[in-house]
Design a protein around this motif. Sequence first.
Motif, mmCIF file in Angstrom:
data_model
loop_
_atom_site.group_PDB
_atom_site.id
_atom_site.type_symbol
_atom_site.label_atom_id
_atom_site.label_comp_id
_atom_site.label_asym_id
_atom_site.label_seq_id
_atom_site.Cartn_x
_atom_site.Cartn_y
_atom_site.Cartn_z
ATOM 1 N N ALA A 86 14.547 20.489 57.975
ATOM 2 C CA ALA A 86 13.711 19.744 57.047
ATOM 3 C C ALA A 86 12.463 19.183 57.722
ATOM 4 O O ALA A 86 11.395 19.132 57.112
ATOM 5 C CB ALA A 86 14.515 18.615 56.414
ATOM 6 N N GLU A 87 12.581 18.757 58.984
ATOM 7 C CA GLU A 87 11.419 18.190 59.687
ATOM 8 C C GLU A 87 10.289 19.203 59.803
ATOM 9 O O GLU A 87 9.118 18.871 59.574
ATOM 10 C CB GLU A 87 11.816 17.713 61.079
ATOM 11 N N ASN A 88 10.629 20.434 60.167
ATOM 12 C CA ASN A 88 9.599 21.469 60.268
ATOM 13 C C ASN A 88 9.018 21.810 58.902
ATOM 14 O O ASN A 88 7.820 22.074 58.792
ATOM 15 C CB ASN A 88 10.152 22.728 60.931
ATOM 16 N N THR A 89 9.852 21.817 57.889
ATOM 17 C CA THR A 89 9.361 22.101 56.541
ATOM 18 C C THR A 89 8.380 21.017 56.102
ATOM 19 O O THR A 89 7.320 21.315 55.540
ATOM 20 C CB THR A 89 10.530 22.195 55.536
ATOM 21 N N ILE A 90 8.732 19.765 56.386
ATOM 22 C CA ILE A 90 7.839 18.651 56.040
ATOM 23 C C ILE A 90 6.532 18.761 56.834
ATOM 24 O O ILE A 90 5.438 18.601 56.276
ATOM 25 C CB ILE A 90 8.536 17.298 56.281
ATOM 26 N N ASN A 130 -12.821 20.766 63.961
ATOM 27 C CA ASN A 130 -11.799 20.664 65.009
ATOM 28 C C ASN A 130 -10.453 20.248 64.431
ATOM 29 O O ASN A 130 -9.400 20.779 64.819
ATOM 30 C CB ASN A 130 -12.240 19.691 66.095
ATOM 31 N N GLU A 131 -10.468 19.292 63.497
ATOM 32 C CA GLU A 131 -9.218 18.865 62.862
ATOM 33 C C GLU A 131 -8.625 19.998 62.022
ATOM 34 O O GLU A 131 -7.405 20.187 62.007
ATOM 35 C CB GLU A 131 -9.464 17.627 62.003
ATOM 36 N N LEU A 132 -9.486 20.725 61.349
ATOM 37 C CA LEU A 132 -9.016 21.883 60.571
ATOM 38 C C LEU A 132 -8.381 22.909 61.511
ATOM 39 O O LEU A 132 -7.303 23.447 61.219
ATOM 40 C CB LEU A 132 -10.181 22.507 59.802
ATOM 41 N N ARG A 133 -9.021 23.164 62.635
ATOM 42 C CA ARG A 133 -8.480 24.110 63.627
ATOM 43 C C ARG A 133 -7.108 23.634 64.122
ATOM 44 O O ARG A 133 -6.171 24.420 64.236
ATOM 45 C CB ARG A 133 -9.451 24.246 64.806
ATOM 46 N N ASN A 134 -6.971 22.349 64.399
ATOM 47 C CA ASN A 134 -5.689 21.811 64.873
ATOM 48 C C ASN A 134 -4.593 21.992 63.829
ATOM 49 O O ASN A 134 -3.460 22.377 64.162
ATOM 50 C CB ASN A 134 -5.832 20.333 65.238
ATOM 51 N N ASP A 135 -4.921 21.722 62.559
ATOM 52 C CA ASP A 135 -3.915 21.886 61.511
ATOM 53 C C ASP A 135 -3.568 23.354 61.286
ATOM 54 O O ASP A 135 -2.405 23.691 61.032
ATOM 55 C CB ASP A 135 -4.377 21.236 60.204
ATOM 56 N N LEU A 136 -4.559 24.232 61.403
ATOM 57 C CA LEU A 136 -4.264 25.665 61.283
ATOM 58 C C LEU A 136 -3.379 26.129 62.441
ATOM 59 O O LEU A 136 -2.461 26.930 62.239
ATOM 60 C CB LEU A 136 -5.565 26.471 61.240
ATOM 61 N N ALA A 137 -3.624 25.601 63.635
ATOM 62 C CA ALA A 137 -2.782 25.952 64.781
ATOM 63 C C ALA A 137 -1.360 25.422 64.588
ATOM 64 O O ALA A 137 -0.383 26.121 64.894
ATOM 65 C CB ALA A 137 -3.388 25.399 66.064
ATOM 66 N N LEU A 138 -1.238 24.201 64.070
ATOM 67 C CA LEU A 138 0.090 23.637 63.804
ATOM 68 C C LEU A 138 0.819 24.465 62.759
ATOM 69 O O LEU A 138 1.998 24.802 62.925
ATOM 70 C CB LEU A 138 -0.046 22.185 63.343
ATOM 71 N N ALA A 193 0.811 19.880 57.070
ATOM 72 C CA ALA A 193 -0.332 20.587 57.671
ATOM 73 C C ALA A 193 -1.039 21.423 56.620
ATOM 74 O O ALA A 193 -2.278 21.428 56.542
ATOM 75 C CB ALA A 193 0.136 21.458 58.836
ATOM 76 N N LEU A 194 -0.269 22.116 55.799
ATOM 77 C CA LEU A 194 -0.859 22.938 54.737
ATOM 78 C C LEU A 194 -1.645 22.075 53.754
ATOM 79 O O LEU A 194 -2.766 22.423 53.371
ATOM 80 C CB LEU A 194 0.232 23.718 54.001
ATOM 81 N N SER A 195 -1.087 20.936 53.379
ATOM 82 C CA SER A 195 -1.783 20.037 52.443
ATOM 83 C C SER A 195 -3.094 19.529 53.040
ATOM 84 O O SER A 195 -4.124 19.491 52.356
ATOM 85 C CB SER A 195 -0.894 18.848 52.079
ATOM 86 N N ARG A 196 -3.062 19.146 54.324
ATOM 87 C CA ARG A 196 -4.298 18.678 54.974
ATOM 88 C C ARG A 196 -5.347 19.788 55.001
ATOM 89 O O ARG A 196 -6.534 19.543 54.770
ATOM 90 C CB ARG A 196 -4.008 18.186 56.389
ATOM 91 N N SER A 205 0.343 27.558 62.096
ATOM 92 C CA SER A 205 0.679 28.832 62.726
ATOM 93 C C SER A 205 1.922 28.697 63.595
ATOM 94 O O SER A 205 2.820 29.541 63.550
ATOM 95 C CB SER A 205 -0.510 29.316 63.560
ATOM 96 N N SER A 206 1.979 27.640 64.390
ATOM 97 C CA SER A 206 3.144 27.485 65.278
ATOM 98 C C SER A 206 4.412 27.186 64.483
ATOM 99 O O SER A 206 5.490 27.673 64.820
ATOM 100 C CB SER A 206 2.894 26.396 66.316
ATOM 101 N N LEU A 207 4.289 26.415 63.409
ATOM 102 C CA LEU A 207 5.460 26.122 62.583
ATOM 103 C C LEU A 207 5.942 27.364 61.848
ATOM 104 O O LEU A 207 7.128 27.476 61.531
ATOM 105 C CB LEU A 207 5.152 25.001 61.587
ATOM 106 N N SER A 208 5.037 28.296 61.599
ATOM 107 C CA SER A 208 5.453 29.512 60.891
ATOM 108 C C SER A 208 6.338 30.395 61.762
ATOM 109 O O SER A 208 7.037 31.265 61.256
ATOM 110 C CB SER A 208 4.225 30.294 60.429
ATOM 111 N N LEU A 209 6.321 30.165 63.068
ATOM 112 C CA LEU A 209 7.148 30.961 63.977
ATOM 113 C C LEU A 209 8.556 30.409 64.125
ATOM 114 O O LEU A 209 9.379 30.983 64.840
ATOM 115 C CB LEU A 209 6.487 31.044 65.358
ATOM 116 N N ALA A 210 8.830 29.278 63.475
ATOM 117 C CA ALA A 210 10.151 28.662 63.584
ATOM 118 C C ALA A 210 10.862 28.724 62.233
ATOM 119 O O ALA A 210 10.934 27.736 61.513
ATOM 120 C CB ALA A 210 10.002 27.222 64.052
#
Length: 167
Positions: free
Chosen positions: A87-91, A67-75, A96-99, A77-82
């Motif tokens: 810098a905040e989104n990049t961080i 479930n945590e992996l799914r949440n980070d993959l969703a995050l 999320a990618l590191s997790r 995914s959503s950050l990739s659309l912005a």
Amino acid sequence: MEYVQLISDFASKHKDLISLIGVPLLSAIVAWFASVRATKITQKAQVVRRGLDRELKLSDYRQAWINELRNDLALLSSLSLAPNSGAENTIAFNAALSRILMRVNPQNPYIPELEKVVAGIRDYNLVNVQAKQDELVKVSRLVLKQEWERLKKDLRDTEISYESDAA
């Protein structure tokens, strides 16, 4: 022959004594053997139950991990659309990618594909953002599906193992 006759004579003269002492003694011996057997069966069942409880708890942890992996993959995914949103989104994207990369099994055959898609997202331009995000969703589903199948296999193996132990 003489001993058999002596025993037979003793038994016929002392029937009441044999009944009073022999029957309770025999009953006590049978009860003791039954108690020992029941204790061994109970101990074996407890060992099996503890092992099953441990496996089920591990499955709960794995489900939470998925479930945590799914949440980070969703995050991710959503950050990739912005694109180019600061810098905040990049961080947040990098966190999320590191997790995700720390959670997944490096032996998972879909991880190189996930890393490739993420690298493509980092190098994106506004034209192909949606296509890269679609690729990320596709690969994410594959990663999650493989982890889910692994969890189900472990549960089936546990069930089979403990059914054979209980028999």
